[in-house]
Each structure stands twice: as structure tokens, then as C-alpha cells.
Design an enzyme around this catalytic site. Sequence first.
Site, PDB file in Angstrom:
ATOM      1  N   GLU A  20     -10.169   2.443   5.112  1.00  0.00           N
ATOM      2  CA  GLU A  20     -10.756   1.423   4.247  1.00  0.00           C
ATOM      3  C   GLU A  20     -11.363   0.280   5.053  1.00  0.00           C
ATOM      4  O   GLU A  20     -12.292  -0.390   4.590  1.00  0.00           O
ATOM      5  CB  GLU A  20      -9.712   0.878   3.270  1.00  0.00           C
ATOM      6  CG  GLU A  20      -9.320   1.831   2.156  1.00  0.00           C
ATOM      7  CD  GLU A  20      -8.284   2.866   2.583  1.00  0.00           C
ATOM      8  OE1 GLU A  20      -7.992   3.776   1.791  1.00  0.00           O
ATOM      9  OE2 GLU A  20      -7.764   2.749   3.723  1.00  0.00           O
TER      10      GLU A  20
ATOM     11  N   ASN B 247      -4.843   2.662   7.034  1.00  0.00           N
ATOM     12  CA  ASN B 247      -4.916   2.603   5.576  1.00  0.00           C
ATOM     13  C   ASN B 247      -4.767   1.166   5.111  1.00  0.00           C
ATOM     14  O   ASN B 247      -3.913   0.432   5.606  1.00  0.00           O
ATOM     15  CB  ASN B 247      -3.813   3.463   4.946  1.00  0.00           C
ATOM     16  CG  ASN B 247      -3.747   3.302   3.436  1.00  0.00           C
ATOM     17  OD1 ASN B 247      -2.880   2.617   2.908  1.00  0.00           O
ATOM     18  ND2 ASN B 247      -4.677   3.922   2.742  1.00  0.00           N
TER      19      ASN B 247
ATOM     20  N   ASP C  15       0.618  -6.608 -16.167  1.00  0.00           N
ATOM     21  CA  ASP C  15      -0.309  -5.682 -15.529  1.00  0.00           C
ATOM     22  C   ASP C  15      -1.706  -5.818 -16.118  1.00  0.00           C
ATOM     23  O   ASP C  15      -2.017  -6.741 -16.863  1.00  0.00           O
ATOM     24  CB  ASP C  15       0.208  -4.247 -15.639  1.00  0.00           C
ATOM     25  CG  ASP C  15      -0.113  -3.431 -14.390  1.00  0.00           C
ATOM     26  OD1 ASP C  15      -1.219  -3.583 -13.854  1.00  0.00           O
ATOM     27  OD2 ASP C  15       0.742  -2.646 -13.962  1.00  0.00           O
TER      28      ASP C  15
END
Length: 433
Positions: free
Chosen positions: A197, A137, A243
Site C-alpha cells: 500500500e 502492509n 461503526d
Amino acid sequence: MGLRAFLNDEERTTLTEQVDPRFELPALAVQEESQPTVFDDVEGYQNVRAVANTLGSREMIGRALDVEPSAIVDAMGSAMDDPLSIEETAAPSFEHVASEPTIDEHVPIPVFYDEHERQYFASSVVISEDPETGVTNCSFHRMMFEEGNRLVMRLVERHLHDIYSRTEGGLDVAVVMGVHPAVELAAATSFAPEKSELALANRLLDGDLATAAVDGIEVPADAEIVMRATITDERAEEGPFVDLSRTWDRTRSQPVVTVADLYMRPDPYARIIVPGRTEHAHLMGIPQEPRIYRIVENTVPTVQNVVLTPGGCSWLHGVVQLEKRSEGDPKNAGMAALAAHPSMKKVTVVDSDIDPADPAAVEWATATRMQPDEDITVIENAKGSSLDPSQDYDRGTLAKWIVDATVPGNRDRADFAEVTVPGAEEIDLADYQ
């Protein structure tokens, strides 16, 4: 294929004057985000360069994937359907630098914003192996520098969190920074847990991704910086962080990461992603576009493209391009898009002659083809994104809207066509200079 191979093929802005990683470097990075910015002299780091903006425009992302910008959704979607296992291994380009390092003595960790002045890695890709399935991952996780060899990691409840929750005594991982943009796009993709991925990145790179093992974990062989680390059971306060919405996120109790070994290439590039800016938005939004496209396609087969817009944080606003066959198509497409990406709160639907990635073209369509009393649909009391500071936090709800900016069906399309200057697109001004 790594970051350096990509940079060698790209025009770039190279800054040779010394820059301070506290405020100055990120301030310079956001001056020109449409092409890579290389910092040859980072204050306090004699042998380390920095690079930002390798994913700063859709044109550059298209070049990284070897497709036209309009084909990014198709390229990402096709690769997600058919990831390619990595068979090629190579000697790593990096070498061991230190054990239990004081991280900021070796790698610049920027302070991006004032007020709270936290030092953050925003380009950190965490690689782990699922102990039950053996699947590798890769996923992005911001990391706040605490001290010495300690980082505090924002661990969102996705695949890595699931692996971590099933591992006793801490999870061993590799933290990688400075890889080919295709690898970063793959790591930013919400992929099925049974798929890797890295295999997605290998397909995006037509099989040219090679890996090397670092203490049993496979990482891209051409990575610039690799930290062999453990996500521990210890918790610490993480944040606040600026963010995607370019507003301060809240502080949370998150896992502490301890770095056992640091590996770096000679004269490495420290990869810089400025939080809340264009690259951050692209990495969040572009991997979502193929998923939205497919769900819209099930409703309106004539959909042609989907773009999550940088002005909408590449998360909250999107544009759907379609060939309208009936008056109900735009509303159906808009509802499907909102269902496909629940964080989105505004969908603008445009005709096939409007580039959904061009904000001026979308606004022009909205100005010339839409009447608010007829072409806006508002959906009240819906669940939206936690990144939207305008929502009703007490109820956790907000309103969503669909804007039909397509040509009205009862009108002659010729009346809505943009008139262009003949030959303007074919002219090269350099021929006249």
C-alpha cells in the site's frame, strides 16, 4: 509529501479556542466536514494540535490526488494497476518522545459518543512487514485505549490478520497517524497481498512519498505521530464502537497492542476521524469504487462512473453512471455492481448526464425517469453486510434492489432533459458586488 504540505494548499477552518477531546472536539469536527478543521488548542495537550476532515468531500479528495472529482475512480484504479516502489528515504520529521508511554498523556484520544464513552483512535494506520514475502502492509484498524501503553485493536480478517496469524510471540508493527490523505486512501484499499500500500500511495503522489525506518519498519517520513508497538497474543474486550452505519457495533474479544516507543513531530497534528461520519465513509467506500467499476465494465462497457454514496454509508448504497445502449444495460450493470460489492444492497443506475456524486441529481433522475412497477428489481434472501442493522440476523440475509433511473428507451430523450438557466454556470457573483 505529508499532511502539512496538503494543509498548506487547502482552505481550512481554524479554531483557536480551547476544546475538550471528550465530546467537544468531535462535535465541532462534524460542523463543517467539507474542508479541513484545525484545532489549535486541545485541552490537556499544550503542544499538540488536532486536524479533522482532510477527506471530508470528493472535491478535497480530488485535490489530494490532483484530479477532478469525477476522475477519482480512474486515478485510484490506475494507481492500483501500477504501484510505484519507494526509493527515496529521508530523515524522519518525528523524534522519540517516550518509551512504554502512558499514551493519553501525550496524544489526545477522543471520546466520540456518549453512553459507552470509549476512547478511540479511529485514524490509526498499522504498518507491518510480511515475514515470508517482505512486502509492507498498511491498513486502517481502530484502537480502543485501555490504559497506560495498552490498546485493544479491531483486527479484521484481512492481510494483517493473516500476517499476525503466522507470527509467533506477537507481531511488531508501527502505528502511524497524521499522513497525507493519499496515504490514508492507499491504507484503506483492499490491495493484493503481494503489493504494498505504500507503493500505491507513492504512485498516487507521483513518486513524492519518502519513508524512514523506525526500528526496521518503513513509515512515511513526514508522519505526525508514530507508535512502535506489538500486537500481542493477549486478548481483551474491544467495543462497543460506533461503526459506519452510525449505530453501535458489538463488543468482541480482540488482540491487545502494547506500545514500546512513541515518536512525534514537534507541535504535531493529532489526526481525528469521527467514526460513522463522512471521512470514515469515504475511506471505506472510495477504494471499493474502482473494483466495482471494472466488474461492471466487463458487463456494460459504456459504464462511466461508480459512486458509493455517503447517505448509504458509502458501503450499502451505490450509483452507477452509464451511457445506455439498450434497455437491458441498467439491470445488467446493477447486477454486476451487487456482485462486485456484496455488501451493497441498493444500486441506482443513471444516465451519463446525471452526476452520480450529486444526491439531488440522482433523486431528480429517480423522480423524473423511473416508474416503481417497471424499474425496480428486488432480489430476495441475499447475503449482505454485517453493518446493516436492518437485516434478518437469524438467517443472515436481506433483500437487495436495483433502481433503473435512466430515460425509458421508448421515449424521446429531449422530454427528459433538464432545462437550465442560460449562462448561470458562468456567472461569478463577485463581479456584481
